[in-house]
Design an enzyme around this catalytic site. Structure first.
Site, PDB file in Angstrom:
ATOM      1  N   TYR A 296       0.838  -1.196   0.000  1.00 38.41           N
ATOM      2  CA  TYR A 296       0.000   0.000   0.000  1.00 38.41           C
ATOM      3  C   TYR A 296       0.877   1.252   0.000  1.00 38.41           C
ATOM      4  O   TYR A 296       0.580   2.233  -0.688  1.00 38.41           O
ATOM      5  CB  TYR A 296      -0.896  -0.025   1.234  1.00 38.41           C
ATOM      6  CG  TYR A 296      -1.945   1.061   1.299  1.00 38.41           C
ATOM      7  CD1 TYR A 296      -2.966   1.110   0.362  1.00 38.41           C
ATOM      8  CD2 TYR A 296      -1.915   2.029   2.300  1.00 38.41           C
ATOM      9  CE1 TYR A 296      -3.929   2.091   0.421  1.00 38.41           C
ATOM     10  CE2 TYR A 296      -2.880   3.007   2.363  1.00 38.41           C
ATOM     11  CZ  TYR A 296      -3.896   3.041   1.431  1.00 38.41           C
ATOM     12  OH  TYR A 296      -4.845   4.013   1.496  1.00 38.41           O
TER      13      TYR A 296
ATOM     14  N   CYS B 138      -6.825  10.807   2.753  1.00 42.19           N
ATOM     15  CA  CYS B 138      -6.363   9.424   2.600  1.00 42.19           C
ATOM     16  C   CYS B 138      -5.008   9.373   1.914  1.00 42.19           C
ATOM     17  O   CYS B 138      -4.113   8.679   2.341  1.00 42.19           O
ATOM     18  CB  CYS B 138      -7.347   8.605   1.775  1.00 42.19           C
ATOM     19  SG  CYS B 138      -9.031   8.812   2.306  1.00 42.19           S
ATOM     20  N   HIS B 139      -4.875  10.077   0.796  1.00 37.42           N
ATOM     21  CA  HIS B 139      -3.624  10.008   0.050  1.00 37.42           C
ATOM     22  C   HIS B 139      -3.061  11.388  -0.259  1.00 37.42           C
ATOM     23  O   HIS B 139      -2.098  11.521  -0.999  1.00 37.42           O
ATOM     24  CB  HIS B 139      -3.809   9.196  -1.233  1.00 37.42           C
ATOM     25  CG  HIS B 139      -4.444   7.866  -0.983  1.00 37.42           C
ATOM     26  ND1 HIS B 139      -5.778   7.647  -1.170  1.00 37.42           N
ATOM     27  CD2 HIS B 139      -3.937   6.714  -0.499  1.00 37.42           C
ATOM     28  CE1 HIS B 139      -6.060   6.408  -0.814  1.00 37.42           C
ATOM     29  NE2 HIS B 139      -4.969   5.825  -0.409  1.00 37.42           N
ATOM     30  N   GLY B 140      -3.722  12.445   0.276  1.00 32.13           N
ATOM     31  CA  GLY B 140      -3.145  13.779   0.202  1.00 32.13           C
ATOM     32  C   GLY B 140      -3.348  14.544  -1.095  1.00 32.13           C
ATOM     33  O   GLY B 140      -2.433  15.200  -1.568  1.00 32.13           O
TER      34      GLY B 140
END
Lengths: 416, 174
Positions: A296, B138-140
């Site tokens: 991930y 979550c992932h920016g």
């Protein structure tokens, strides 16, 4: 290495059976008399532990499926029903959920064992490839199983991971709708994940049979990585020597397993999964189960475009590549020496790779901001450099230490 | 065999290939329904279009509504947000689109977008991020006040659903 069996049918029935389905002869050859190097250490026990793990998952899974309801309006409650109302359901559910974590812990040890002792090298390439295939199937199975309780992490894991397919040019979006059975993750998705989650373990079991078959043709590798020369001096029959050793290993392995299952069944999961799935609100941090974190981290690390490949497709390519590269490991490592014990430089780079992998695990759980973003990029780069640069080069520049002339000599010393 | 019975061999080859081709086409035709059953079904497709009354949304506020099971942001933008979005030079954008391309003429104050981040589909948080728009923790990924990607791993601007204004207060999405 497999020798002709010394089995002679004992009575009339065995004789009759042996001429029609020689299953007793087969068991004797492969489960009892099978000649096994006498120097195997406890890292080799994880093969047997993994068979036990798969059996635990299948047995508890079949039971859970008797009580679980694969429908978006009932799935979450049915898992709570299992945990609260079913006789012994609390235990069976935690054996299954904790079992998944223990299964991955064991498989990582098994894989890293293989990487240190060169168990992927000739003539065991197919054995290794089948192993990587099992690992891939395990990941797919675990992912689909994680979706079934239909909590916030489940639903968003399904959304994020199926979204990976949307990165594929042209066919991405239609393919995504085909996989989800709708425009978003919904009831058709849950239904098919349940069906496939039930199916895949049996396919894994079938490939495990091939994996063991591919093991039993050349025979086990061993800690010194030297081939068996003299079956009599270098090997022991599998039963009772390794059956007992493996049984002892299993008992030790079951101690942490039982601790988790009985005392902290939820500690390995994320608390947000006890909120029912809401497609309108994302949890602040979507994190997978711990065993997916390294991959991930690699998926998230690519946040820049590479030529005409956008950041999303780039992330997916590196994510997929990080697992698929394992298939090529037998040809990327150019050293003729199998065991890392006799490779002074490899040893250092091996442990650096392990540290890097642990770092990726940590970064996969860290928020995607600040220094973590940079570190994830560095660790991702090093992951690939290890396979594509370091391993091919090491075999050419490294001088290995002298190997023992036989397994027996390595155990008993030169005098024998 | 090839030299002795050349005629019958080539005739046999033809039958071989023809049979194989028919079998392959037959197999493909059989497999297709087995795959196609996974596509969105009629009940899913039937929910593909909705009408939505926007009159209750005050300026500077957003609502999230459900369309095809996907969250959709409907934002009533302030004049300041619109001006800010229009002032951005196209060269600064990762996925260049003008503010006009993101809204309907005469309805610039309404921004209607599918709320899933174009990276991996999380739902970004409103009124946050570095560009007065949306931020996906979550992932920016940061989106601006026109829902355009400005920073982070997302490759595209937030996707616009097909929609039209039936009146000043009623929107049909889908």
């Amino acid at each position: 290495m497999s020798e002709h069996s010394t089995y002679t049918p004992g009575n009339g029935l065995e004789k009759w059976l042996d001429e029609r389905l020689p299953i007793i002869r087969f068991s004797k050859e492969h489960l009892m008399d099978f000649p096994t190097p006498k120097n195997l250490n406890y890292w080799w026990t994880f093969g047997a532990i993994l068979v036990m793990c798969l059996a635990i998952q299948i047995v508890t899974g079949v039971i859970l499926a008797m009580h679980y309801t694969p429908h978006v309006s009932m799935a979450f409650d049915s898992v709570e029903h299992i945990r609260r109302d079913i006789n012994g359901g609390r235990m069976i559910q935690s054996f299954h959920a904790v079992g998944a974590s223990m299964f991955f812990a064991a498989v990582y040890i098994h894989i890293f064992r293989g990487m240190y002792f060169g168990s992927y090298k000739a003539p065991r390439e197919i054995l290794w490839i089948l192993g990587v295939l099992i690992f891939l199937l395990m990941m797919a199975t675990a992912f689909m199983g994680y979706v079934l309780p239909w909590g916030q992490m489940s639903g968003w894991a399904a959304t994020v991971i199926t979204n990976i397919f949307a990165a594929i040019p042209v066919i991405g979006t239609p393919l995504l709708e085909l996989l989800r059975g709708g425009f978003s993750v919904g009831n058709p998705t849950l239904n098919r994940f349940f069906s496939l989650h039930y199916l895949l373990p049996f396919i894994i079991a079938a490939i495990v049979v091939l994996h063991i078959w591919a093991l039993h043709v050349p025979g086990n590798n061993n800690p010194v990585g030297v081939d068996v020369k003299d079956t009599k001096r270098d090997t022991l029959p599998f039963h009772p020597y390794y059956t007992m050793k493996d049984a002892f290993g299993m008992v030790l392995f079951l101690i942490p397993f039982a601790w988790f299952a009985f005392f902290a069944p939820d500690i390995l999961g994320h608390p947000d999964n006890y909120i029912e799935f809401n497609s309108q609100v994302t949890p602040a941090h979507i994190v997978p189960e711990w065993y997916f974190l390294p991959f991930y981290a690699i998926l998230r690390a690519i946040d820049f475009n590479i030529l005409f490949i956008d950041s999303k497709l780039g992330g997916v390519i590196f994510f997929g590549g990080s697992i698929l590269i394992l298939f090529f490991l037998p040809w990327l490592d150019t050293s003729k020496v199998r065991s890392g014990n006799f490779r002074p430089m490899f040893k250092w780079f091996y442990w650096l790779f392990v540290v890097n992998f642990v770092a990726l695990t940590y970064l996969g759980a860290a928020p995607a901001e600040g220094i973590y973003v940079l570190l994830a990029k560095i660790c991702t780069a090093y992951y690939f450099i290890h396979f594509l640069v370091i391993l091919p080069l090491l075999g050419r520049i490294e001088t290995p230490r002298p190997l023992p002339t036989s397994i027996s000599e390595s155990v008993l010393g030169k005098a024998h | 065999m090839a030299t002795q019975a050349h005629h019958s061999t080539s005739r046999r080859d033809f039958i071989f290939v023809a049979t194989g081709s028919v079998a392959a086409v037959g197999a493909a035709a059989t497999v297709w329904p087995l795959i196609n059953q996974m596509n969105p079904d009629a009940s899913t497709l039937a929910m593909a279009s909705i009408e939505f009354d926007i009159s209750a949304i005050p300026e500077g506020q957003s609502v999230t509504i459900m369309w095809r099971g996907l969250p959709v942001f409907v934002r009533h933008r302030t004049q300041a947000e619109i001006d800010e979005a229009k002032a951005v030079p196209l060269a600064d954008l990762k996925d260049p689109e003008t503010d006009e391309q993101r809204t309907k003429p005469g309805h610039e104050q309404w921004l209607i977008m599918i709320a899933n981040c174009t990276h991996l589909g999380c739902v970004p948080v409103g009124d946050s991020g570095d560009f007065d728009g949306w931020f996906c923790p979550c992932h920016g990924s940061h989106y601006d006040s026109a829902g355009r990607i400005r920073k982070g791993p997302a490759p595209k601007n937030l996707v616009l659903p097909p929609y039209e204004f039936l009146s000043d207060t009623l929107v049909q999405i889908g």
